[in-house]
Write a protein that holds these residues in place. Structure first.
Motif, PDB file in Angstrom:
ATOM      1  N   ASN A   1       1.119  -0.696  -0.256  1.00 38.48           N
ATOM      2  CA  ASN A   1       0.063   0.411  -0.367  1.00 38.48           C
ATOM      3  C   ASN A   1       1.008   1.243   0.185  1.00 38.48           C
ATOM      4  O   ASN A   1       0.843   2.119  -0.900  1.00 38.48           O
TER       5      ASN A   1
ATOM      6  N   PHE B   1      -3.476   3.623   5.671  1.00 39.08           N
ATOM      7  CA  PHE B   1      -3.341   2.664   4.324  1.00 39.08           C
ATOM      8  C   PHE B   1      -5.060   2.395   3.912  1.00 39.08           C
ATOM      9  O   PHE B   1      -5.860   2.288   4.216  1.00 39.08           O
TER      10      PHE B   1
ATOM     11  N   MET C   1      -8.072  -0.879   1.436  1.00 35.84           N
ATOM     12  CA  MET C   1      -7.236  -2.004   1.917  1.00 35.84           C
ATOM     13  C   MET C   1      -8.264  -2.623   1.822  1.00 35.84           C
ATOM     14  O   MET C   1     -10.089  -2.695   1.890  1.00 35.84           O
TER      15      MET C   1
END
Length: 248
Positions: free
Chosen positions: A65, A228, A231
């Motif tokens: 990521n 992040f 996801m």
């Protein structure tokens, strides 16, 4: 009195083969492969680092990521960390026979965390590496593992990876099970890992690891921002199991 740091006993042969198993499906040659899980030896160390660089950094949720592989500083730092863990002589590699000798089918870069090192911070320079380590430290700060389990050290891991050509053969779970074979032999009583992907979390649940802490990716913020983005796995899970309690 200072407790001596754990080291692998000389009475445990190095390398040792911890597991042998047959795969679950035939490869392109029509044959079902056989695998074995053993210690990562010095001559395999750089091949394991290369495997982790190519496959783990590409596929693992956190490192992919924030693009650790694309940042030269972060890449050097995580490769250096893997090399240091391998030197502890508890890292594991799954091998199979290829046309020119053994081929790496998967690996689990395991190492030992010491109570005496608690509170010591390692500084990282690469932005992506800082982001990954900060997230791992954030979830780990939820539980004092040493106090909860009454241990001075435990086995951890920074990467479970299977080569794409060999996925679906049961390698991931055999690598996890091999942790317990090795741990019992060398006197480690506990394994603790932050599992960041659904696939590895499922495997950890299957072998009876308990969830110590869970952090949703959408709720993990730095400076008010989600670190992040987008996801596929909802959360990261810190999971543990006493090694002596594993029933094989």
């Amino acid at each position: 009195m200072t407790t001596p740091r754990w080291t692998r006993p000389d009475t445990v042969p190095f390398p040792s083969v911890w597991r042998r198993f047959e795969g679950k499906r035939a490869l392109e040659d029509g044959k079902v492969p056989n695998f074995w899980v053993q210690d990562v030896t010095d001559d395999l160390a750089e091949d394991v680092v290369a495997h982790m660089t190519e496959f783990f950094l590409r596929d693992e949720p956190l490192t992919s990521n924030v693009k650790v592989r694309d940042d030269p500083v972060s890449l050097r730092e995580i490769q250096s960390l893997w090399r240091e863990m391998i030197k502890q002589r508890v890292a594991l590699v799954a091998l199979t026979n290829g046309d020119k000798g053994p081929v790496i089918a998967g690996c689990n870069v395991t190492g030992v965390v010491y109570k005496s090192d608690k509170g010591k911070d390692t500084q990282y320079e690469g932005g992506p590496m800082k982001a990954v380590i900060a997230a791992l430290e954030y979830i780990c700060d939820n539980v004092d593992v040493f106090q909860r389990y009454g241990v001075n050290e435990y086995m951890t891991a920074l990467g479970l990876s299977v080569q794409p050509a060999y996925r679906g053969q049961g390698i991931g779970i055999e690598l996890l099970r091999a942790r317990f074979d090795l741990g019992r032999a060398v006197g480690l009583k506990l394994t603790v890992t932050v599992f960041t992907a659904i696939a590895s979390q499922i495997l950890a649940h299957r072998i009876g690891m308990e969830v110590l802490a869970e952090v949703s990716y959408k709720d993990y913020l730095q400076d008010g921002q989600v670190v992040f983005q987008n996801m596929k796995t909802p959360s990261m899970k810190m999971m543990a199991k006493r090694i002596e309690n594993v029933d094989e």
